[in-house]
Design a protein around this motif. Structure first.
Motif, mmCIF file in Angstrom:
data_model
loop_
_atom_site.group_PDB
_atom_site.id
_atom_site.type_symbol
_atom_site.label_atom_id
_atom_site.label_comp_id
_atom_site.label_asym_id
_atom_site.label_seq_id
_atom_site.Cartn_x
_atom_site.Cartn_y
_atom_site.Cartn_z
ATOM 1 N N UNK A 101 0.927 -1.274 0.201
ATOM 2 C CA UNK A 101 0.239 0.019 0.193
ATOM 3 C C UNK A 101 0.727 1.261 0.046
ATOM 4 N N UNK A 102 2.093 1.178 -0.365
ATOM 5 C CA UNK A 102 2.757 2.342 -0.462
ATOM 6 C C UNK A 102 2.890 3.431 -1.268
ATOM 7 N N UNK B 80 11.361 -0.214 3.376
ATOM 8 C CA UNK B 80 10.215 -1.176 3.756
ATOM 9 C C UNK B 80 10.359 -2.459 3.039
ATOM 10 N N UNK B 81 10.016 -3.634 3.820
ATOM 11 C CA UNK B 81 10.167 -4.909 3.148
ATOM 12 C C UNK B 81 9.725 -4.993 1.629
ATOM 13 N N UNK B 82 10.555 -5.459 0.883
ATOM 14 C CA UNK B 82 10.350 -5.810 -0.670
ATOM 15 C C UNK B 82 9.987 -4.690 -1.707
ATOM 16 N N UNK B 83 10.035 -3.193 -0.947
ATOM 17 C CA UNK B 83 9.924 -2.248 -1.949
ATOM 18 C C UNK B 83 10.979 -1.971 -2.721
ATOM 19 N N UNK C 277 10.963 -4.689 -5.434
ATOM 20 C CA UNK C 277 9.618 -4.655 -6.234
ATOM 21 C C UNK C 277 10.056 -3.525 -7.317
#
Lengths: 231, 227
Positions: free
Chosen positions: B92-93, B112-115, B118
């Protein structure tokens, strides 16, 4: 000839009346993507109110049109997808199951306090806007209410870009996504749910049922709002 | 060429000139302010986003789609990742409530994790934030139309002026910095004269702003011009 004329006039009047009336919009799936977050190591259950299976809201613009939006099971889908991503162990409990017979760290009961929307003729803009006010109640493993958290979500969409029905549907989806984002960002801070981890004490008879709403154990009762940076 | 033909050609030329002079009532100004050097490597792309409506932004969805399409087309096309795909992948970023408002929020976002993974996976180097809208700023004239058993028609003259003011803020996700801003201000007056049949002479300010902004953004992003 006269018959044809009468039919044409009646058709024109019908078209005219229909043109003034709003629309009925249905939303089946709010399309909430998989969130990019770390899961909280908690065993969580959720119990949904009956309205989460069939939510319909009607809005009558004074002296003009009547709009209705049928969210169907969208709220159930939203919260199930959200909580399933947020917690390592998640399950939905149906309404008739007694929570005393279950083992969990937290039981969440989301509900809708209010749902509103505005259409372009009301706001004098090109926008459809949807506001949803959810309430999240969290009980610990003993059935004690530990948080009663109201959240306000908002979504807006332009009718010129998407057409009226799609714009209203999109505004509702954006409001639901807004609620999901807010819950992901603020839930632990506002409710302290992560502190319930492995706090599965044996349930006592006196506290097994959910506490009443006016219980003094409520936390985070104030409205949550974030600035643009999400802080 | 006989006289009739000459007259016909003359009349056609006159009409064309009149048409061009009336419909050409559009003025535009495109500017850019560079904060940092830019450039795009093989496989890197951009995403076009609207600034959040929580900040009062009213940028039209069709304008955002237009800029994205224009940048992704032509000989110097850039790879444009659809914004819905980007927003969903990073949920939801980049929701209206959670998207960073300034580049100083980028380091926290990337942690943030995975940002970061991705963004790398999607090959996105720049996020272009669009702000602005098209407004009708003035108008006048009058027109009346009537219809009867023998036919119908309109008589009169109407005009209106539209201003399209848009700004694109370019964020470099590799350096986590603001690369600069490109803006397009287009103003135009539309006319609707009617003698029996209305003849619309529309100034397409939004379309012009879209093309001007897209062309300038292409140049801005690929340019290796120093600050």
């Amino acid at each position: 000839m006269a018959q044809k004329f009468r039919t044409s006039v009646a058709t024109l009047i019908a078209i005219g009346i229909a043109g003034c009336g709003g629309a009925k919009v249905t939303l089946h799936n709010p399309s909430i993507p998989e969130p990019l977050i770390d899961q909280l190591p908690l065993s969580v259950m959720a119990r949904y109110p009956a309205v989460f299976d069939n939510f319909v809201h009607e809005e009558k613009v004074l002296g003009k049109e009547k709009w209705s939006i049928d969210l169907g099971r969208s709220n159930r889908i939203l919260f199930t997808r959200l909580f399933d991503s947020m917690f390592t162990d998640f399950e939905v409990v149906e309404g008739d199951v007694d929570s005393k017979d279950l083992t969990f760290d937290a039981l969440i009961e989301p509900s809708i306090d209010a749902f509103e929307f505005s259409v372009p003729s009301q706001s004098q803009t090109d926008d459809f806007a949807v506001w949803i006010r959810y309430r999240i109640k969290i009980f610990d493993s003993n059935g004690v209410l530990i948080a009663n958290w109201p959240i306000a979500a908002y979504g807006k969409s332009q009718s010129a870009s998407f057409g009226t029905d799609e714009a209203l549907r999109r505004a509702a989806v954006l409001a639901m996504r807004d609620a999901a984002a807010l819950i992901i960002l603020q839930m632990d801070k506002a409710t302290g749910i992560s502190k319930l981890r492995h706090a599965n004490a044996p349930k006592s008879e006196s506290t097994a049922s959910p506490a009443p709403e006016d219980l003094t154990l409520q936390t985070a009762a104030e409205e949550t709002s974030l600035d643009e940076s999400g802080k | 060429m006989n006289l009739a033909n000459k007259l016909m050609t003359g009349r056609a030329l006159l009409l064309a000139l009149a048409g061009v002079s009336i419909s050409a009532c559009v003025t535009s100004r495109v500017e850019n302010i560079r904060e940092n050097t830019t450039g795009l490597s093989e496989g890197e792309g951009i995403v076009i986003m609207a600034k959040s409506y929580h900040l009062g932004n009213e940028t039209e969805a069709k304008f955002i789609a237009c800029v994205g399409n224009s940048i992704g087309r032509g000989s110097s096309a850039l790879r444009v990742v659809p914004n819905t795909e980007f927003v969903d992948a990073l949920f939801p970023w980049f929701e209206p409530r959670t998207a960073p408002a300034e580049t100083k929020g980028l380091p926290a976002l990337m942690s943030r994790p995975g940002v970061a993974e991705k963004i790398r996976e999607k090959g996105i180097r720049y996020v272009v934030w669009l702000d602005g809208d098209t407004d009708k700023v003035a108008g006048g004239g009058s027109m009346s139309c009537a219809a009867g058993p023998g036919g119908g028609g309109c008589f009169g003259f109407a005009w209106w002026q539209n201003d399209s003011n848009y700004e694109a803020d370019v964020w470099d996700l590799s350096g986590l910095e603001d690369a600069g801003t490109v803006s397009a201000d287009v103003s135009g007056t539309s006319f609707l004269p009617a003698i029996v049949i209305p003849i619309p002479l529309i100034a397409r300010t939004q379309n012009k702003a879209c093309n001007a902004l897209a062309d300038q953004l292409k140049l801005f992003i690929v340019s290796d011009e120093a600050v």
